[in-house]
Design an enzyme around this catalytic site. Structure first.
Site, PDB file in Angstrom:
ATOM      1  N   GLU A 476       4.331  28.672   0.796  1.00 45.40           N
ATOM      2  CA  GLU A 476       4.617  28.970   2.192  1.00 45.40           C
ATOM      3  C   GLU A 476       4.617  27.683   3.010  1.00 45.40           C
ATOM      4  O   GLU A 476       3.619  26.965   3.057  1.00 45.40           O
ATOM      5  CB  GLU A 476       3.540  29.923   2.731  1.00 45.40           C
ATOM      6  CG  GLU A 476       3.671  30.255   4.201  1.00 45.40           C
ATOM      7  CD  GLU A 476       2.397  30.964   4.724  1.00 45.40           C
ATOM      8  OE1 GLU A 476       1.478  31.216   3.920  1.00 45.40           O
ATOM      9  OE2 GLU A 476       2.339  31.251   5.926  1.00 45.40           O
ATOM     10  N   ASP A 549      -0.991  30.782   2.318  1.00 49.85           N
ATOM     11  CA  ASP A 549      -2.225  30.556   3.075  1.00 49.85           C
ATOM     12  C   ASP A 549      -3.127  31.782   2.937  1.00 49.85           C
ATOM     13  O   ASP A 549      -2.644  32.897   2.797  1.00 49.85           O
ATOM     14  CB  ASP A 549      -1.913  30.351   4.572  1.00 49.85           C
ATOM     15  CG  ASP A 549      -1.308  28.978   4.826  1.00 49.85           C
ATOM     16  OD1 ASP A 549      -1.471  28.093   3.955  1.00 49.85           O
ATOM     17  OD2 ASP A 549      -0.656  28.804   5.873  1.00 49.85           O
ATOM     18  N   ASP A 551      -4.488  33.554   4.930  1.00 50.38           N
ATOM     19  CA  ASP A 551      -4.610  34.279   6.203  1.00 50.38           C
ATOM     20  C   ASP A 551      -3.643  35.450   6.212  1.00 50.38           C
ATOM     21  O   ASP A 551      -2.934  35.685   5.236  1.00 50.38           O
ATOM     22  CB  ASP A 551      -4.354  33.334   7.382  1.00 50.38           C
ATOM     23  CG  ASP A 551      -2.975  32.687   7.302  1.00 50.38           C
ATOM     24  OD1 ASP A 551      -2.131  33.162   6.482  1.00 50.38           O
ATOM     25  OD2 ASP A 551      -2.725  31.708   8.018  1.00 50.38           O
ATOM     26  N   ASP A 553      -0.868  35.963   7.732  1.00 51.48           N
ATOM     27  CA  ASP A 553       0.534  35.586   7.557  1.00 51.48           C
ATOM     28  C   ASP A 553       0.865  35.389   6.080  1.00 51.48           C
ATOM     29  O   ASP A 553       1.899  35.854   5.583  1.00 51.48           O
ATOM     30  CB  ASP A 553       0.838  34.282   8.310  1.00 51.48           C
ATOM     31  CG  ASP A 553       1.479  34.540   9.665  1.00 51.48           C
ATOM     32  OD1 ASP A 553       1.625  35.746  10.005  1.00 51.48           O
ATOM     33  OD2 ASP A 553       1.829  33.565  10.356  1.00 51.48           O
TER      34      ASP A 553
END
Ligand code: 0RA
Length: 689
Positions: A476, A549, A551, A553
């Site tokens: 990403e 990541d 997180d 997202d």
């Protein structure tokens, strides 16, 4: 026994020693005492008679296998072994010949052509290894007989009345003390040998009388066609095992009538071949050039016979002989034949301006499909190899080449209607070779190019093309992609950074999915196609990692990608190629130790287990992969020896699950608790709205 040197020159007999060494070490003289060695005694005696034929003194040989299967008689109509008393030995020449070992082996002056090698070691060796040997000679109008046992004379040479003509007859029984009581001659082995000899020596008559059969069977072998006839037989035989003419490759010229030439190289139609060549030969012979070629050396005339044909078969088949002895391992005479053929054809092509412009002819193209018999006569043959199956005389190559080249070139020029399809066949061989090479290159180039051409520009590919060791990390963002590129093992790890939005495959049509740039890039990087075109065999990487990541997202993108794989490349997941990489969220330094925590739970556990006293931990939270150094990313996530990853699989209930795959330590602490992105696809979907 003493070694006696002789100055006796009239008969040129090099008498060296008695026969005890032969009985002590038979293997040294005949190769062994097995059935091959047993038959070797017969070949030895037979070759002596054949030598008499080769040198032009005999025309007919009779071999009788007696009823007991253990004794044989070989008779020829040659000059007869000399019987006159040799003054030096005060014995008849025949007795000297049969009772002494003569390593020189030459009885005649000059270039007496003999079988040589293992062969022709002499009738004395046979005598030494026989329990009984009876020599009969017709010479000077008389009939002589002498008997021997185990190498020693058991009677004086006796004259038994008048005889017509000349000749030699040897009747012997190999010694059971040497070969064992069970040893016997094999009638079929003898028959095969005699038949081959009759082809090699045109005009020679060989009679085989098998008295082990009752009534006795007598066969006569005589082939006036010599090796040309032999070649026709070999071609017909081989044809039965190869490609029928009906399956001839398109464009291959139809074979002309087979042609045989006589001794002077004059062509004649071969209706005379009778049933030997089938009307539609399975391997169609294109032509048979001259039967016999002669070569003169400074030491005398060396004879050489070649029968040669280009067949539709794609391999080359040579059978060579030296002084009538097979040379299955080839040697210098075969090398000379090969180079002579190639040079003759090249010269012919050049003379007639037939050499193709757009294709190069190799020696192999020229010789493709050749079937040939080479029978050469060498004055002092040197055989090489364990089984003495290879001719080693260096001078022979140039001699054979020197005969074959001009003779074949002349023949091609005189038989241009036959030469034409031969040339066409050779050019076809060259084109076929180039075409198949071009096809192979085309395919390799195509795959290489198509791979390269279609690969997304932002893909940092790995060097290896072996999917079994190749891994693709779909990363990403560009900055994470940068550290991943630096931290990877560029031999086996490829990095594909994603920039734009990944389409939700669950809600979009296939058409829309196909138009999404990020998904397109993934599809072309994987190389295995999509939907109905999906072929796992074309997959360029054995492991596909989603590296996002830690997180929401990141989770979102992972979920979208998994959904895409699940909908459009389900086999990729089913066969276990999809993984989720596990980059840490925290770096925890306690004193000199460093720990990596995948999530908050992990962080708490590490602090609880390792924080002692009032030590202050240094905790770093990575906001994204982009913040991680290439080294950190390498040691925690990429390095195959240190990383932790999750394999995505499909359960029988058709659900996506992840199973933990731990390659090695994560920092110093292996965490056993990874419930990271998802347990089930459905849950993940909900988790990540
Ligand atoms: C040496 C000299 C001569 C004949 C032979 C050998 C000879 C050997 C064998 C072995 C089997 N058959 C054979 N026939 C002949 C002849 C010398 C002469 O006649 O001048």
């Amino acid at each position: 026994m003493a070694v006696r040197k002789t100055t006796y020159n009239a008969a040129d007999i090099q008498v060296l020693e008695g026969l005890e060494p032969v009985r002590k070490r038979p293997a040294m003289y005949i190769g062994g005492t097995d059935t091959t060695g047993y038959h070797h005694l017969l070949w030895e005696i037979l070759d002596n008679s054949v030598d008499e034929v080769i040198n032009g003194y005999a025309a007919r040989i009779e071999v009788t296998l007696h009823k007991d299967g253990k004794s044989v008689t070989v008779t020829d109509d040659g000059r007869g072994i000399p019987v006159d008393v040799m003054p030096k030995y005060k014995k008849p020449a025949i007795e000297v010949i049969l009772t002494t070992l003569h390593s020189g082996g030459k009885f005649d002056q000059g270039n007496y052509i003999h079988s040589g090698g293992l062969h022709g070691v002499g009738s004395s060796v046979v005598n030494a290894l026989s329990s009984s040997l009876i020599a009969r000679v017709k010479r000077d109008g008389k009939h002589y007989v002498q008997t021997y046992s185990k190498g020693l004379a058991t009677s004086k040479l006796k004259s038994e009345g008048n005889a017509r003509g000349t000749g030699t007859s040897m009747e012997f029984t190999p010694d059971a003390e040497i070969f064992g009581l069970k040893a016997r001659f094999d009638a079929e082995m003898i028959r095969d040998r005699l038949e081959a000899k009759s082809y090699l020596h045109r005009g020679m008559t060989v009679v085989f009388r098998d008295e082990t059969r009752s009534p006795a069977v007598e066969d006569t072998y005589q082939h006036d066609g010599g090796i040309s006839e032999y070649l026709a037989k070999v071609v017909a035989q081989r044809g039965k095992n190869t490609v029928p003419a009906a399956q001839r490759a398109p464009g291959t010229p139809a074979p002309p009538e087979p042609v045989v030439t006589d001794e002077e190289g004059q062509s004649e139609e071969t209706t005379a071949q009778g049933g030997e060549i089938p009307t539609v030969p399975p391997v169609a012979p294109l032509a048979i050039p001259p039967g016999a070629l002669f070569y003169k050396t400074s030491e005398g005339e060396v004879r050489l016979e070649v029968a040669l044909v280009w067949t539709e078969s794609t391999d080359e088949h040579l059978r060579s002989y030296v002084n009538g002895i097979p040379t299955p391992n080839g040697g210098t005479h075969e090398a000379g034949l090969r180079s002579g053929i190639v040079k003759a054809v090249r010269n012919y092509l050049e003379t007639h301006n037939l050499a193709p412009k757009n294709v190069t002819l190799t020696a192999e193209d020229i010789r493709e499909g050749i079937c040939a018999i080479l029978s050469s006569y060498v004055v002092d043959p040197q055989f090489q190899g364990q089984t003495k199956g290879r001719l080693n005389n260096a001078e022979t190559a140039a001699q054979v080449d020197g005969v074959v080249r001009p003779a074949l070139e002349k023949w091609l020029n005189e038989n241009q209607t036959v030469a034409e399809p031969i040339v066409a066949r050779i050019i076809l061989a060259a084109r076929a070779r180039e075409a198949s090479r071009a096809a192979v290159q085309q395919i390799t180039r195509k795959t290489a190019i198509s791979h390269r051409l279609n690969l997304p520009g932002k893909l940092a590919d790995c060097a290896s093309t072996n999917p079994a060791e190749s891994e693709l990390f779909i990363v990403e963002g560009d900055s994470a992609g940068g550290s991943a590129k630096q931290g990877r093992d560029r031999r086996t790890q490829a990095i594909l950074p994603l920039r734009g939005k990944v389409l939700n495959a669950e809600q979009a049509s296939s058409e829309k999915v196909g138009q999404n740039k990020e998904l397109q890039d993934i599809v072309s990087a994987l190389g295995c196609g999509i939907g109905d075109d999906f072929k796992v065999a074309n997959l360029r990487y054995g492991k596909v990692f989603l590296l996002m990541d830690a997180d929401s997202d990141g989770h979102h993108i992972s979920t979208l990608l998994l959904t895409f794989f699940y909908r459009h490349m389900r086999e990729l997941i089913k066969q276990g190629h999809v993984y989720i990489a596990q980059p840490p969220l925290y770096k925890i330094e306690i004193g000199k130790d460093t720990y990596w925590a995948l999530d908050d739970t992990d962080r708490e556990r590490i602090l609880r287990d390792h924080l002692k006293g009032n030590a202050k931990p240094n905790i770093t939270r990575f906001k994204g992969l982009g913040e991680m150094s290439a080294d950190t990313l390498k040691s925690t996530t990429l390095d195959i020896r240190k990383r932790v990853s999750l394999r995505v699989t499909i359960t029988p209930e058709n659900d996506l699950v992840t199973e933990q795959t731990i390659n090695d330590l994560l920092g110093k602490d292996v965490s056993a608790r990874f419930r990271f992105i998802m347990e089930r696809a459905a849950e993940v979907k909900e988790l990540d709205v």
